[in-house]
Write a protein that holds these residues in place. Structure first.
Motif, PDB file in Angstrom:
ATOM      1  N   LYS A  16       0.745  -1.280   0.055  1.00  0.00           N
ATOM      2  CA  LYS A  16      -0.062  -0.039  -0.001  1.00  0.00           C
ATOM      3  C   LYS A  16       0.842   1.145   0.052  1.00  0.00           C
ATOM      4  CE  LYS A  16      -3.552  -2.245   2.763  1.00  0.00           C
ATOM      5  NZ  LYS A  16      -4.137  -2.092   4.129  1.00  0.00           N
ATOM      6  N   ARG A  19      -0.873   7.100   2.339  1.00  0.00           N
ATOM      7  CA  ARG A  19      -2.003   8.206   1.571  1.00  0.00           C
ATOM      8  C   ARG A  19      -1.133   9.652   2.015  1.00  0.00           C
ATOM      9  NH1 ARG A  19      -7.342   8.067   4.164  1.00  0.00           N
ATOM     10  NH2 ARG A  19      -6.662   9.781   5.651  1.00  0.00           N
ATOM     11  N   ASP A  23      -0.091  12.877  -0.830  1.00  0.00           N
ATOM     12  CA  ASP A  23      -0.817  14.235  -0.497  1.00  0.00           C
ATOM     13  C   ASP A  23       0.367  15.209  -0.081  1.00  0.00           C
ATOM     14  OD1 ASP A  23      -3.113  12.974  -1.075  1.00  0.00           O
ATOM     15  OD2 ASP A  23      -3.912  13.172   1.047  1.00  0.00           O
ATOM     16  N   ASN A  54       0.496   3.366   6.085  1.00  0.00           N
ATOM     17  CA  ASN A  54       1.372   4.651   6.278  1.00  0.00           C
ATOM     18  C   ASN A  54       3.083   4.300   6.352  1.00  0.00           C
ATOM     19  OD1 ASN A  54      -0.767   6.274   6.393  1.00  0.00           O
ATOM     20  ND2 ASN A  54      -0.796   6.073   8.748  1.00  0.00           N
TER      21      ASN A  54
END
Length: 80
Positions: A16, A19, A23, A54
């Motif tokens: 993953k 995020r 950004d 994360n």
């Protein structure tokens, strides 16, 4: 005999992406309650890094920000 085809990944799941890195977030602010709520469960627990995706740097910042927001009553410690 039967062979399974997993595509080009070799049977492994893709890692993953953080995020917050996507950004381009420099600092996680304890006053940003909507962002912090997305990193807590419905019971109020902090979601671990392996589930949230994360990076280590942002996970530490998220954890500190959640704990600060709890101490000044912006976030609850537990949800009933």
């Amino acid at each position: 005999m039967g062979r399974y085809y997993y595509g080009n990944t070799g049977g492994r799941k893709r890692r993953k992406m953080c995020r917050l890195c996507g950004d381009k977030v420099e600092r996680v602010d304890y006053k940003d309650i909507e962002l912090l709520r997305s990193f807590t469960t419905e019971r109020g627990k902090i979601i671990p890094r392996r589930i949230s995706g994360n990076c280590a740097k942002h996970q530490r910042q998220v954890t500190v920000a959640i704990k600060r927001a709890r101490n000044i009553a912006l976030l609850p410690f537990i949800k009933k």
